[in-house]
Design a protein around this motif. Structure first.
Motif, mmCIF file in Angstrom:
data_model
loop_
_atom_site.group_PDB
_atom_site.id
_atom_site.type_symbol
_atom_site.label_atom_id
_atom_site.label_comp_id
_atom_site.label_asym_id
_atom_site.label_seq_id
_atom_site.Cartn_x
_atom_site.Cartn_y
_atom_site.Cartn_z
ATOM 1 N N SER A 185 19.019 31.557 65.454
ATOM 2 C CA SER A 185 19.522 29.966 65.596
ATOM 3 C C SER A 185 19.935 28.711 65.228
ATOM 4 C CB SER A 185 18.112 29.607 64.245
ATOM 5 O OG SER A 185 18.189 29.246 63.406
ATOM 6 N N GLU A 186 21.313 29.081 64.117
ATOM 7 C CA GLU A 186 22.531 28.753 63.696
ATOM 8 C C GLU A 186 23.803 29.063 63.842
ATOM 9 O OE1 GLU A 186 21.671 27.352 59.562
ATOM 10 O OE2 GLU A 186 19.145 27.112 60.253
ATOM 11 N N VAL A 187 23.177 30.344 63.546
ATOM 12 C CA VAL A 187 25.451 30.607 63.883
ATOM 13 C C VAL A 187 25.415 31.605 65.290
ATOM 14 C CG1 VAL A 187 26.278 33.697 62.785
ATOM 15 C CG2 VAL A 187 25.310 32.364 61.247
ATOM 16 N N ALA A 188 24.800 31.808 66.086
ATOM 17 C CA ALA A 188 24.954 31.908 67.337
ATOM 18 C C ALA A 188 25.391 31.477 68.018
ATOM 19 C CB ALA A 188 23.654 32.745 68.208
ATOM 20 N N ASP B 165 8.572 27.789 62.724
ATOM 21 C CA ASP B 165 10.401 26.788 63.864
ATOM 22 C C ASP B 165 9.775 26.871 64.750
ATOM 23 O OD1 ASP B 165 11.384 26.488 60.970
ATOM 24 O OD2 ASP B 165 12.259 28.541 61.382
ATOM 25 N N TYR B 166 8.720 27.550 65.859
ATOM 26 C CA TYR B 166 9.673 28.276 66.768
ATOM 27 C C TYR B 166 7.398 28.414 67.080
ATOM 28 C CZ TYR B 166 13.748 28.999 66.480
ATOM 29 O OH TYR B 166 15.055 29.647 65.917
ATOM 30 N N ASP C 50 6.253 30.746 70.230
ATOM 31 C CA ASP C 50 7.594 31.598 71.112
ATOM 32 C C ASP C 50 6.739 32.267 72.251
ATOM 33 O OD1 ASP C 50 10.117 32.927 70.620
ATOM 34 O OD2 ASP C 50 8.666 34.005 69.047
ATOM 35 N N THR C 51 7.554 32.987 73.141
ATOM 36 C CA THR C 51 7.177 33.670 73.796
ATOM 37 C C THR C 51 8.092 34.752 73.944
ATOM 38 O OG1 THR C 51 8.813 33.085 75.190
ATOM 39 C CG2 THR C 51 6.726 31.900 75.559
ATOM 40 N N ALA C 52 9.356 34.902 72.322
ATOM 41 C CA ALA C 52 9.932 35.544 72.639
ATOM 42 C C ALA C 52 10.132 37.375 71.478
ATOM 43 C CB ALA C 52 11.703 35.073 71.681
ATOM 44 N N THR C 53 8.523 37.778 71.445
ATOM 45 C CA THR C 53 8.379 38.820 70.948
ATOM 46 C C THR C 53 7.580 39.388 72.418
ATOM 47 O OG1 THR C 53 5.938 37.896 70.173
ATOM 48 C CG2 THR C 53 8.100 37.340 68.398
#
Length: 195
Positions: free
Chosen positions: A66-69, A169-170, A173-176
């Motif tokens: 979420s932050e580093v990328a 946070d999400y 979310d659909t990224a699972t």
């Protein structure tokens, strides 16, 4: 000059108009440089993920994506002149939503993977024109696996603290739900070509 685009199992002929000569780099050079930038991006992300996992477990690693990328993406974009990012058909972060070209390529990657192609080898490059401006574009599939599964695997298998953080946070979310070897998304880079 015409260019043959391969890597998705489809062949598309795209007008290339001699960009290699006009812009000082050949098509092969753009492809080579694209691969190098993506290797650097992936390597930096993996290093940050491993450090965060060791320091605080999977929940701590969420901040890498979420932050580093985005920070690594921005830094590499400034250093290389490429617009560097990650995209996914099931994006968790709104910054990772694909544009129309990226969506098409991701869908083609999915088709190839469904037909048995190993996701790790899926890549695509093409010269496109957007609003009258030529761009060299490149994408490389990101297979799900390793530390990614701690936050992107089946919901029922996520560590409780990860599941809780993702809900907070999400909430949409659909990224699972990924299994090892599925296509999680892709690295995408784009470079304007100008005389």
């Amino acid at each position: 000059m015409l260019k043959c685009v391969v890597g998705l199992g489809l062949v598309a002929i795209v007008a290339f108009a001699g960009y290699g000569q006009a812009f000082g780099l050949g098509e092969k050079d753009y492809l080579t440089e694209s691969r190098e930038v993506i290797m650097k991006f992936g390597g930096e992300l993996k290093s940050h993920l491993q450090k965060q996992m060791q320091a605080g477990g999977p929940a701590a690693a969420i901040t890498v994506c979420s932050e580093v990328a985005p920070a690594v993406s921005s830094k590499l974009s400034r250093e290389t002149g490429w617009m560097v990012k990650r995209v996914s058909l099931k994006a968790r972060n709104p910054l990772d939503i694909p544009d129309a070209w990226e969506r098409f390529v991701l869908q083609e990657f999915e088709k190839k993977a469904s037909a048995g192609a190993p996701p790790k080898g899926l890549e695509h490059s093409e010269t496109v024109t957007e609003n009258g401006q030529p761009f060299f574009r490149y994408m490389k599939a990101i297979p799900a696996g390793g530390v990614c599964m701690m936050c992107h695997g089946p919901k029922e298998k996520l560590p409780p603290d990860v599941h809780k953080l993702l809900q907070e946070d999400y909430p949409h979310d659909t990224a699972t739900g990924y299994a090892v070897g599925m296509i999680r998304g892709a690295f995408s880079i784009k470079r304007p070509l100008s005389k």
